[in-house]
Design a protein around this motif. Structure first.
Motif, PDB file in Angstrom:
ATOM      1  N   UNK A 268       0.473  -1.811   0.248  1.00  9.08           N
ATOM      2  CA  UNK A 268       0.197   0.103  -0.154  1.00  9.08           C
ATOM      3  C   UNK A 268       0.637   1.041   0.034  1.00  9.08           C
ATOM      4  N   UNK A 269       0.317   2.046  -0.163  1.00  6.61           N
ATOM      5  CA  UNK A 269       1.034   3.332  -0.395  1.00  6.61           C
ATOM      6  C   UNK A 269       0.695   4.682   1.266  1.00  6.61           C
ATOM      7  N   UNK A 270       1.491   4.605   1.554  1.00  3.01           N
ATOM      8  CA  UNK A 270       1.329   5.257   2.998  1.00  3.01           C
ATOM      9  C   UNK A 270       1.267   6.494   2.498  1.00  3.01           C
ATOM     10  N   UNK A 271       0.258   7.216   3.300  1.00  2.88           N
ATOM     11  CA  UNK A 271      -0.257   8.734   3.608  1.00  2.88           C
ATOM     12  C   UNK A 271       0.082   8.753   5.459  1.00  2.88           C
ATOM     13  N   UNK A 272       1.185   8.928   5.061  1.00  5.85           N
ATOM     14  CA  UNK A 272       1.281   9.333   6.278  1.00  5.85           C
ATOM     15  C   UNK A 272       2.989   9.218   6.903  1.00  5.85           C
TER      16      UNK A 272
ATOM     17  N   UNK B  71       7.599  14.596  10.219  1.00  2.00           N
ATOM     18  CA  UNK B  71       6.830  14.843  10.410  1.00  2.00           C
ATOM     19  C   UNK B  71       5.929  14.606   9.022  1.00  2.00           C
ATOM     20  N   UNK B  72       4.819  14.191   8.918  1.00  2.00           N
ATOM     21  CA  UNK B  72       4.293  14.815   7.783  1.00  2.00           C
ATOM     22  C   UNK B  72       3.024  14.569   7.842  1.00  2.00           C
ATOM     23  N   UNK B  73       1.657  15.621   7.333  1.00  2.00           N
ATOM     24  CA  UNK B  73       0.406  14.627   7.071  1.00  2.00           C
ATOM     25  C   UNK B  73      -0.104  15.897   8.508  1.00  2.00           C
TER      26      UNK B  73
ATOM     27  N   UNK C  31      -9.624  19.166   7.152  1.00  2.00           N
ATOM     28  CA  UNK C  31      -8.931  19.150   7.299  1.00  2.00           C
ATOM     29  C   UNK C  31      -7.516  17.604   6.060  1.00  2.00           C
ATOM     30  N   UNK C  32      -8.967  17.053   6.306  1.00  2.00           N
ATOM     31  CA  UNK C  32      -8.022  15.320   5.523  1.00  2.00           C
ATOM     32  C   UNK C  32      -8.018  15.784   4.341  1.00  2.00           C
ATOM     33  N   UNK C  33      -8.004  16.744   3.322  1.00  3.95           N
ATOM     34  CA  UNK C  33      -7.444  16.623   1.988  1.00  3.95           C
ATOM     35  C   UNK C  33      -6.134  17.296   1.985  1.00  3.95           C
ATOM     36  N   UNK C  34      -5.792  17.860   2.892  1.00  2.00           N
ATOM     37  CA  UNK C  34      -4.163  18.966   3.669  1.00  2.00           C
ATOM     38  C   UNK C  34      -3.473  17.194   3.487  1.00  2.00           C
ATOM     39  N   UNK C  35      -4.075  16.958   4.844  1.00  2.00           N
ATOM     40  CA  UNK C  35      -3.348  15.799   4.825  1.00  2.00           C
ATOM     41  C   UNK C  35      -2.805  15.012   3.897  1.00  2.00           C
ATOM     42  N   UNK C  36      -3.655  14.548   3.164  1.00  2.00           N
ATOM     43  CA  UNK C  36      -3.806  13.284   2.029  1.00  2.00           C
ATOM     44  C   UNK C  36      -2.669  14.125   0.853  1.00  2.00           C
ATOM     45  N   UNK C  37      -3.170  14.871   0.827  1.00  2.00           N
ATOM     46  CA  UNK C  37      -2.127  15.640  -0.497  1.00  2.00           C
ATOM     47  C   UNK C  37      -0.427  16.492   0.263  1.00  2.00           C
ATOM     48  N   UNK C  38      -0.498  16.211   1.883  1.00  2.00           N
ATOM     49  CA  UNK C  38       1.101  17.151   2.219  1.00  2.00           C
ATOM     50  C   UNK C  38       1.744  15.659   2.095  1.00  2.00           C
ATOM     51  N   UNK C  39       0.900  14.462   2.666  1.00  5.46           N
ATOM     52  CA  UNK C  39       1.778  13.098   3.241  1.00  5.46           C
ATOM     53  C   UNK C  39       2.213  12.382   1.344  1.00  5.46           C
ATOM     54  N   UNK C  40       1.289  12.937   0.728  1.00  5.30           N
ATOM     55  CA  UNK C  40       1.984  12.684  -0.267  1.00  5.30           C
ATOM     56  C   UNK C  40       2.794  13.062  -1.522  1.00  5.30           C
TER      57      UNK C  40
END
Length: 387
Positions: free
Chosen positions: A90-94, A239-241, A278-287
């Motif tokens: 899986x592609x980790x988003x975090x 740290x990301x996300x 905030x979830x869209x920002x989390x996903x984008x920042x982590x990716x």
């Protein structure tokens, strides 16, 4: 497809779904408001997931190449996170296992904090030990389980052998405060909100998580110091996300406790506090994509766990109000002192919102208990409080 894995995955799964992504969820509660598809994975809220069951369930829900967002349940076992990532893959988003391991190793975390110049911000960290001799016992020490969440694992240390996986931390003064922030690999770090949190003590869990209110009222210079501490820590550990930094604030004195390298207990509040969530920002920042945060909405929001006063069976026709979440399934058993549901409330200021929140908790616990006890005696049901 995005796979969510957390001890309690409802808040994250709903937030991911609001971005428009397809979501599948693995958690331990299987709440009635959990988006489908989902699997309830065996394990223990303190010890975590059953490894083989988690991996098997992931493979049935999410195809290889799916995104992966994790919540609580992996900090005390980063190797399990690595195994879950590889299971797809899986592609980790975090944050990855190495980052989680670094921030959740008590000695390593304390040593790294000492190099960040936080003393320039008048920010400290409690003395931390992995062992202690009997002649050093005092009431000023707490025993904590590394990587655990929710406050259930924290207790005053009274001596004796330290259990495996636990550490000691000197008690510090101050009000529990948390900085939620989003960071990316470029070094950008933006504060989402600063919350004030509180405990809801139980006889066997004096530091059990109660709830939180945000944005916390505080002088701007103090808020700036907390944001700068989060920025330095995020950069130091990579740290990301969406993450949170837990602290104690005593006037202008600040003590760092720990980092939660994942979306945490205030996610529902943050989703409502910021326009667009905030979830869209989390996903984008982590990716590694560009990301933005919506403006803060006016007002104050608070959320808390409503704990069952007594053991009960959830009535089949119970009318859950819209301000409740993490809903137990009809016919399910809830033990006395165990979480019944989550409750949120809005208000113009902290005093108003906490009064409304307290009223709602009182109402939902009383109503659910009453209907469970008198399900066949409708004449005994009294009108609900209006909150």
């Amino acid at each position: 497809m995005i796979l969510v894995a957390a001890l309690s995955g409802r808040a994250i799964a709903q937030a991911v779904a609001r971005t428009g992504a397809a979501v599948a969820t693995l958690d331990q509660f299987g709440d009635a408001d959990l988006p489908l598809p989902a699997r309830c994975v065996p394990g223990d809220p303190v010890a975590g997931f059953d490894r083989e069951a988690l991996i098997a369930a992931a493979r049935t829900l999410a195809p290889p190449g799916s995104g992966l967002v994790v919540g609580s349940g992996f900090e005390q076992e980063p190797d399990l996170l690595a195994a879950l990532i590889q299971a797809g893959p899986y592609r980790l988003l975090g944050n990855g296992p190495d980052v989680v391991r670094a921030v959740k190793d008590p000695a390593r975390f304390a040593a790294r904090l000492a190099t960040l110049g936080l003393e320039d911000l008048s920010i400290g960290h409690p003395q931390t030990r992995l062992a202690m001799s009997g002649d050093e016992v005092s009431g000023d020490w707490l025993v904590k389980r590394a990587g655990a969440a929710g406050g259930w694992h924290i207790a005053p240390w009274t001596g004796g052998p330290l259990p495996d996986g636990h550490y000691l931390q000197r008690r510090a003064a101050g009000r529990p405060t948390s900085v939620a922030f989003i960071a990316d690999r470029s070094g950008r770090c933006e504060t989402v909100a600063i919350s004030r949190q509180w405990a809801d003590p139980a006889p066997d869990a004096p530091f059990r998580y109660g709830g939180a209110v945000l944005p916390a009222a505080m002088p701007q210079p103090l808020a700036d110091r907390l944001a700068e501490a989060a920025r330095r820590i995020a950069a130091a550990f990579g740290l990301v996300g969406l993450n949170s930094l837990d602290l104690l604030v005593d006037g202008m004195s600040v003590t760092v406790l720990e980092v939660n390298p994942r979306p945490g207990a205030t996610l529902d509040l943050l989703e409502r506090h910021r326009r667009g969530g905030v979830m869209r920002a989390h996903l984008d920042a982590a990716a590694g994509r560009g990301w933005t945060l919506g403006a803060a909405r006016p007002g104050v929001i608070a959320g808390a766990v409503a704990y069952a006063a007594n053991a009960l069976t959830v009535p089949a026709d119970f009318p859950w109000p819209p301000w409740c979440a993490d809903l137990p399934r009809a016919g399910g058993a809830v033990g006395g002192g165990q979480p019944l549901c989550s409750v949120t409330a809005w208000g113009g200021d902290e005093e108003e919102v906490l009064r409304r929140l307290s009223c709602r908790i009182e109402r939902i616990v009383a109503d659910c208990t009453r209907r469970a006890c008198f399900v066949e005696r409708t004449a005994d049901v009294v009108p609900s409080l209006q909150c």
